[in-house]
Scaffold this motif. Structure first.
Motif, PDB file in Angstrom:
ATOM      1  N   SER A   1       0.837  -1.198   0.000  1.00 31.35           N
ATOM      2  CA  SER A   1       0.000   0.000   0.000  1.00 31.35           C
ATOM      3  C   SER A   1       0.872   1.248   0.000  1.00 31.35           C
ATOM      4  O   SER A   1       2.005   1.213   0.489  1.00 31.35           O
ATOM      5  CB  SER A   1      -0.887  -0.005   1.252  1.00 31.35           C
ATOM      6  N   GLU A   2       0.336   2.328  -0.530  1.00 34.07           N
ATOM      7  CA  GLU A   2       1.061   3.605  -0.518  1.00 34.07           C
ATOM      8  C   GLU A   2       0.997   4.290   0.838  1.00 34.07           C
ATOM      9  O   GLU A   2       1.805   5.163   1.128  1.00 34.07           O
ATOM     10  CB  GLU A   2       0.503   4.534  -1.596  1.00 34.07           C
ATOM     11  N   LEU A   3       0.014   3.912   1.669  1.00 37.11           N
ATOM     12  CA  LEU A   3      -0.122   4.435   3.028  1.00 37.11           C
ATOM     13  C   LEU A   3      -0.091   3.279   4.015  1.00 37.11           C
ATOM     14  O   LEU A   3      -0.738   2.258   3.785  1.00 37.11           O
ATOM     15  CB  LEU A   3      -1.463   5.170   3.207  1.00 37.11           C
ATOM     16  N   ILE A   4       0.641   3.476   5.105  1.00 38.62           N
ATOM     17  CA  ILE A   4       0.665   2.462   6.152  1.00 38.62           C
ATOM     18  C   ILE A   4       0.453   3.147   7.505  1.00 38.62           C
ATOM     19  O   ILE A   4       0.764   4.331   7.668  1.00 38.62           O
ATOM     20  CB  ILE A   4       1.968   1.640   6.154  1.00 38.62           C
TER      21      ILE A   4
ATOM     22  N   ASP B   1       9.564   6.578  26.926  1.00 37.89           N
ATOM     23  CA  ASP B   1       9.858   6.158  28.298  1.00 37.89           C
ATOM     24  C   ASP B   1       8.762   5.281  28.892  1.00 37.89           C
ATOM     25  O   ASP B   1       9.018   4.179  29.359  1.00 37.89           O
ATOM     26  CB  ASP B   1      10.083   7.377  29.192  1.00 37.89           C
ATOM     27  N   SER B   2       7.524   5.748  28.859  1.00 40.59           N
ATOM     28  CA  SER B   2       6.427   5.022  29.514  1.00 40.59           C
ATOM     29  C   SER B   2       5.803   3.941  28.644  1.00 40.59           C
ATOM     30  O   SER B   2       5.096   3.083  29.138  1.00 40.59           O
ATOM     31  CB  SER B   2       5.329   6.009  29.926  1.00 40.59           C
ATOM     32  N   ARG B   3       6.047   3.999  27.349  1.00 36.54           N
ATOM     33  CA  ARG B   3       5.453   3.097  26.344  1.00 36.54           C
ATOM     34  C   ARG B   3       3.943   3.291  26.198  1.00 36.54           C
ATOM     35  O   ARG B   3       3.258   2.478  25.575  1.00 36.54           O
ATOM     36  CB  ARG B   3       5.769   1.634  26.610  1.00 36.54           C
ATOM     37  N   GLU B   4       3.406   4.368  26.759  1.00 32.29           N
ATOM     38  CA  GLU B   4       1.987   4.695  26.565  1.00 32.29           C
ATOM     39  C   GLU B   4       1.744   4.942  25.074  1.00 32.29           C
ATOM     40  O   GLU B   4       2.531   5.623  24.410  1.00 32.29           O
ATOM     41  CB  GLU B   4       1.639   5.953  27.360  1.00 32.29           C
ATOM     42  N   VAL B   5       0.637   4.390  24.551  1.00 28.40           N
ATOM     43  CA  VAL B   5       0.262   4.657  23.167  1.00 28.40           C
ATOM     44  C   VAL B   5      -0.284   6.075  23.100  1.00 28.40           C
ATOM     45  O   VAL B   5      -1.236   6.424  23.805  1.00 28.40           O
ATOM     46  CB  VAL B   5      -0.775   3.641  22.657  1.00 28.40           C
ATOM     47  N   LEU B   6       0.330   6.899  22.255  1.00 25.22           N
ATOM     48  CA  LEU B   6      -0.050   8.308  22.169  1.00 25.22           C
ATOM     49  C   LEU B   6      -1.000   8.591  21.016  1.00 25.22           C
ATOM     50  O   LEU B   6      -1.921   9.382  21.152  1.00 25.22           O
ATOM     51  CB  LEU B   6       1.206   9.172  22.035  1.00 25.22           C
ATOM     52  N   MET B   7      -0.748   7.978  19.883  1.00 24.52           N
ATOM     53  CA  MET B   7      -1.625   8.219  18.736  1.00 24.52           C
ATOM     54  C   MET B   7      -1.339   7.198  17.647  1.00 24.52           C
ATOM     55  O   MET B   7      -0.369   6.441  17.718  1.00 24.52           O
ATOM     56  CB  MET B   7      -1.456   9.637  18.183  1.00 24.52           C
ATOM     57  N   LEU B   8      -2.196   7.207  16.648  1.00 21.82           N
ATOM     58  CA  LEU B   8      -2.007   6.424  15.441  1.00 21.82           C
ATOM     59  C   LEU B   8      -2.209   7.358  14.268  1.00 21.82           C
ATOM     60  O   LEU B   8      -3.135   8.170  14.271  1.00 21.82           O
ATOM     61  CB  LEU B   8      -3.014   5.266  15.376  1.00 21.82           C
ATOM     62  N   GLY B   9      -1.337   7.270  13.307  1.00 22.78           N
ATOM     63  CA  GLY B   9      -1.474   8.079  12.094  1.00 22.78           C
ATOM     64  C   GLY B   9      -1.118   7.229  10.891  1.00 22.78           C
ATOM     65  O   GLY B   9      -0.855   6.026  11.015  1.00 22.78           O
ATOM     66  N   PHE B  10      -1.076   7.860   9.738  1.00 18.94           N
ATOM     67  CA  PHE B  10      -0.706   7.167   8.507  1.00 18.94           C
ATOM     68  C   PHE B  10       0.473   7.871   7.867  1.00 18.94           C
ATOM     69  O   PHE B  10       0.635   9.090   7.999  1.00 18.94           O
ATOM     70  CB  PHE B  10      -1.901   7.105   7.547  1.00 18.94           C
TER      71      PHE B  10
ATOM     72  N   VAL C   1       8.210  13.459  13.837  1.00 22.86           N
ATOM     73  CA  VAL C   1       7.247  12.623  13.112  1.00 22.86           C
ATOM     74  C   VAL C   1       6.515  13.418  12.040  1.00 22.86           C
ATOM     75  O   VAL C   1       5.966  14.491  12.301  1.00 22.86           O
ATOM     76  CB  VAL C   1       6.225  11.993  14.081  1.00 22.86           C
ATOM     77  N   TRP C   2       6.524  12.842  10.854  1.00 20.79           N
ATOM     78  CA  TRP C   2       5.736  13.336   9.726  1.00 20.79           C
ATOM     79  C   TRP C   2       4.693  12.284   9.390  1.00 20.79           C
ATOM     80  O   TRP C   2       4.970  11.088   9.438  1.00 20.79           O
ATOM     81  CB  TRP C   2       6.621  13.570   8.510  1.00 20.79           C
ATOM     82  N   PHE C   3       3.493  12.744   9.049  1.00 19.34           N
ATOM     83  CA  PHE C   3       2.401  11.865   8.630  1.00 19.34           C
ATOM     84  C   PHE C   3       1.898  12.308   7.267  1.00 19.34           C
ATOM     85  O   PHE C   3       2.207  13.407   6.800  1.00 19.34           O
ATOM     86  CB  PHE C   3       1.209  11.965   9.604  1.00 19.34           C
ATOM     87  N   TRP C   4       1.057  11.464   6.686  1.00 21.42           N
ATOM     88  CA  TRP C   4       0.267  11.857   5.539  1.00 21.42           C
ATOM     89  C   TRP C   4      -1.144  12.054   6.064  1.00 21.42           C
ATOM     90  O   TRP C   4      -1.751  11.144   6.631  1.00 21.42           O
ATOM     91  CB  TRP C   4       0.252  10.805   4.441  1.00 21.42           C
ATOM     92  N   SER C   5      -1.670  13.278   5.922  1.00 23.47           N
ATOM     93  CA  SER C   5      -3.033  13.569   6.360  1.00 23.47           C
ATOM     94  C   SER C   5      -4.012  13.069   5.306  1.00 23.47           C
ATOM     95  O   SER C   5      -4.030  13.579   4.181  1.00 23.47           O
ATOM     96  CB  SER C   5      -3.213  15.073   6.575  1.00 23.47           C
TER      97      SER C   5
END
Length: 106
Positions: A11-14, A22-31, A46-50
């Protein structure tokens, strides 16, 4: 050196999971796409594709709450990334520390 082309065979987006380094807390999910990964490696932020705006997006460029990448991993299928980051402030656009705060009762 990891071959970034392996990430985009299906795929072109993943998806990219962002965890606190440090804490391993999940902060977000993006593509992300190939160019966003290249910019992330280059800038160590971090760079994402909006998907909604159809453009590259450097997380923190507007808010000042950048995500500084300390480590990056590809999953076993090489179709998802995990970034371990240190955030400059709240990660969620709502001002919350993490985007995952809406509990679903099971």
């Amino acid at each position: 050196m990891f071959d970034i082309d392996l990430l985009f065979q299906k795929s072109e987006l993943i998806p990219v999971i962002v965890q606190h380094a440090d804490s391993r807390e999940v902060l977000m999910l993006g593509f992300t796409n190939r160019e966003a990964v290249r910019l992330t490696v280059q800038t160590k932020t971090v760079w994402f594709w909006s998907r909604s705006r159809s453009e590259l997006w450097n997380k923190g460029a507007t808010s000042g709450n950048f995500l500084h990448v300390k480590e990056a991993f590809a999953d076993c299928d090489t179709d998802t990334l995990l970034y371990l980051c240190v955030p400059d402030g709240p990660v969620c656009h709502t001002g919350a520390r993490s985007c995952f705060f809406n509990r679903i009762e099971l």
